[in-house]
Design a protein around this motif. Structure first.
Motif, short mmCIF file in Angstrom:
data_model
loop_
_atom_site.label_atom_id
_atom_site.label_comp_id
_atom_site.label_asym_id
_atom_site.label_seq_id
_atom_site.Cartn_x
_atom_site.Cartn_y
_atom_site.Cartn_z
N SER A 195 -26.48 -50.04 46.50
CA SER A 195 -27.66 -49.26 46.87
C SER A 195 -28.32 -49.91 48.08
O SER A 195 -28.29 -51.14 48.24
CB SER A 195 -28.67 -49.22 45.72
OG SER A 195 -29.91 -48.69 46.15
N ASP A 196 -28.93 -49.07 48.92
CA ASP A 196 -29.68 -49.61 50.06
C ASP A 196 -31.02 -50.19 49.63
O ASP A 196 -31.66 -50.91 50.40
CB ASP A 196 -29.94 -48.51 51.09
CG ASP A 196 -28.65 -48.11 51.83
OD1 ASP A 196 -27.71 -48.94 51.87
OD2 ASP A 196 -28.60 -46.98 52.34
N ALA A 197 -31.48 -49.87 48.40
CA ALA A 197 -32.71 -50.47 47.90
C ALA A 197 -32.53 -51.98 47.83
O ALA A 197 -31.47 -52.48 47.45
CB ALA A 197 -33.04 -49.90 46.51
N CYS A 198 -33.59 -52.70 48.19
CA CYS A 198 -33.47 -54.16 48.35
C CYS A 198 -34.20 -54.93 47.25
O CYS A 198 -35.34 -54.60 46.91
CB CYS A 198 -34.07 -54.60 49.68
SG CYS A 198 -33.16 -54.08 51.13
N ILE A 199 -33.53 -55.93 46.75
CA ILE A 199 -34.21 -57.05 46.11
C ILE A 199 -34.29 -58.12 47.17
O ILE A 199 -33.27 -58.53 47.74
CB ILE A 199 -33.45 -57.55 44.87
CG1 ILE A 199 -33.49 -56.48 43.77
CG2 ILE A 199 -34.02 -58.87 44.38
CD1 ILE A 199 -32.64 -56.82 42.57
N ALA A 200 -35.50 -58.55 47.49
CA ALA A 200 -35.69 -59.41 48.65
C ALA A 200 -36.37 -60.72 48.28
O ALA A 200 -37.12 -60.81 47.32
CB ALA A 200 -36.54 -58.69 49.70
N THR A 201 -36.06 -61.73 49.07
CA THR A 201 -36.87 -62.93 49.12
C THR A 201 -37.52 -62.96 50.50
O THR A 201 -37.01 -62.37 51.45
CB THR A 201 -36.03 -64.20 48.95
OG1 THR A 201 -35.08 -64.30 50.02
CG2 THR A 201 -35.28 -64.18 47.62
N ILE A 202 -38.67 -63.63 50.60
CA ILE A 202 -39.27 -63.82 51.91
C ILE A 202 -39.85 -65.23 51.97
O ILE A 202 -40.62 -65.64 51.10
CB ILE A 202 -40.34 -62.76 52.25
CG1 ILE A 202 -40.92 -63.03 53.65
CG2 ILE A 202 -41.42 -62.68 51.18
CD1 ILE A 202 -41.75 -61.89 54.22
N ALA A 203 -39.41 -65.98 52.95
CA ALA A 203 -39.91 -67.33 53.21
C ALA A 203 -40.13 -67.45 54.71
O ALA A 203 -39.74 -66.58 55.47
CB ALA A 203 -38.92 -68.37 52.70
#
Length: 475
Positions: free
Chosen positions: A84-92
């Motif tokens: 899926s193009d839906a994202c589980i993201a991290t951001i640092a």
């Protein structure tokens, strides 16, 4: 998913890659990536050094098998494409606060000592950022080996402007939209589900004050840090000035003396245990009779602003059941075109507002011959700690630590507040046995335990694997 096998694989992976991860942390720590908008240019909106760190981070991500996109130097991201193009993201983030003073170890390198890493950014946030890339690399290797995509796209967002305005995230959201869920490895475990509002402002003397006995005031590095050093250049005989604790006096030319106040610096959101050098300096100047009519009101204002850190003395104290009490600190003082300028940083709960704080500061300013300007205001952020994503992260943390895991709120500001469904998730642990020579984020000798970082990487990998099993697209 065989979770026991997953955990065994994760243990082996972390042992295998750890030395590479430390060297990648070192690569980023060597870059003095402080915002420098005065030298911004197209493709480098936060200045040249910040961009060097962003590009270096992107190259590391590419080496680890991720597909990198750079958004005109504002921010970047590195993807492992999913079904899926839906994202589980991290951001640092790859930017840092200024180095400041008082370092006993090289600030722009990684020193390994007794199981700790020391250097600017090892904790906030270059070390945790590298963990996010290696978490994604674990899954990239599995996908390559099995040919089976993850249910969602796994995205590591590479921030580059967190320490000042977080101006990078609006660019990301405008071009890429919201992730299905996002966590930021940029704070403390177990998990941060809420962040106080943050408002900053500045006082400026209405009339030029540097023509009097105080020629120059200079203290602090950034508005969101409690200063450990503040200085004043005064018209006085240094030899005739009284001695005082934490005060250093030295000649500074004919008829001039430089007074340096040495405090204990720290993060604006965690003032306990600090000593504001601006307040120490203001009290010395007043007690030593070095303040004339031109600057008296302003120096008395500095004293008032540093009487406490909960806003009681200035009349802005406030508290609620989620976030606890307000904090307010004096961050920097400067001499600008002959005027004195003092910044403040306040972290506030839902029981007050940035406008209410600004109104009260405006009254204080008027009473002390100043003008007050509100520079920014970020409202409080909160996500339900009972939601499935948060429960998943807390469960994983408990399994790896054996500790009861409860989400909590902080006064600090992380990228989580910029997203609809997000939180801040480690990697720092509050260890009572941590050596005294290990400094905190934003302070000298910033450090973190290697064991904590290793465990955090394992927690992140297993947490991501479990998040991939949730129904996130229907939210």
């Amino acid at each position: 998913m065989d979770e026991q096998q997953l955990k065994r694989d994760v243990d082996a992976y972390v042992d295998e890659i750890w030395e590479d991860a430390v060297e990648d942390i070192r690569t980023l720590v060597k870059i003095e990536s402080v915002e420098d908008r005065a030298h911004a240019e197209p493709g480098k909106p936060w200045g040249p050094a910040a961009n060097v760190a962003l590009v270096a981070a992107e190259r590391i991500a590419e080496r680890l098998g991720l597909a990198v996109t750079d958004l005109d130097g504002y921010i970047g991201y590195a993807d492992l494409a999913g079904a899926s193009d839906a994202c589980i993201a991290t951001i640092a983030h790859t930017d840092i606060v200024p180095l400041g003073l008082g370092w006993n170890f090289p600030a722009l390198d990684v020193t390994r000592k007794d199981g700790y890493l020391i250097g600017r950014g090892v904790l906030d946030d270059k070390g945790p950022f590298i963990l996010s890339l290696y978490a994604a690399h674990f899954f990239a290797r599995r996908v390559e080996a099995t040919g089976e995509k993850l249910p969602y796209t796994l995205r590591c967002i590479i921030g580059n402007n967190e320490e000042t305005s977080m101006g990078d995230v609006p660019v990301y959201l405008e071009r890429c939209g919201e992730p299905a869920f996002c966590f930021s490895p940029d704070a403390d475990f177990p998990l941060i589900c809420g962040e106080k509002g943050i408002t900053q402002g500045q006082f400026r003397t209405a009339e030029a004050a540097a023509d009097g006995r105080i020629v120059e005031l200079d203290g602090g590095t950034v508005a969101n840090a409690i200063p450990g050093l503040a200085t004043a250049l005064v018209r006085a005989d240094a030899a005739a000035l009284p001695a005082a604790e934490n005060i250093e006096v030295e000649p500074a030319g004919e008829g001039l003396a430089r007074i340096s106040a040495h405090g204990i610096g720290g993060h604006a959101s965690m003032p306990a245990g600090t000593a504001n050098a601006i307040g120490l300096l203001a009290r010395y100047l007043l007690d030593a009779g070095l303040v004339d009519d031109a600057s008296r009101a302003f120096v008395e204002l500095q004293r008032e602003l540093t009487e406490d850190t909960d806003g009681t003395h200035t009349g802005i104290a406030s508290c609620d059941d989620k976030f606890g009490p307000l904090t307010c600190i004096a961050g920097t003082v400067r001499t600008v075109d002959g005027h004195f300028v003092q910044t403040i940083d306040s972290r506030y709960p839902t029981s007050t507002t940035g406008d209410a704080i600004a109104a009260r500061m405006g009254e204080l300013a008027a009473a002390h011959g100043c003008a007050y300007t509100k520079l920014e205001d970020k409202v409080p952020f909160y996500i339900d700690p009972e939601c499935p994503e948060i429960s998943t992260l807390l469960t994983t943390y408990s399994e790896y630590t054996g500790k009861k895991a409860e989400a909590f709120c902080i006064g600090g500001g992380t990228y989580a507040r910029k997203f609809k469904r997000a939180c801040a998730f480690g990697p720092h642990e509050n260890n009572s046995d941590e050596p005294a020579w290990v400094g905190m984020e934003h302070g000298a000798d910033e450090g973190i335990s290697e064991a904590d970082l290793k465990r955090a990487l394992k927690i992140y990998i297993v947490s991501i694997a479990r998040l991939m099993q949730l129904d996130l697209e229907s939210k």
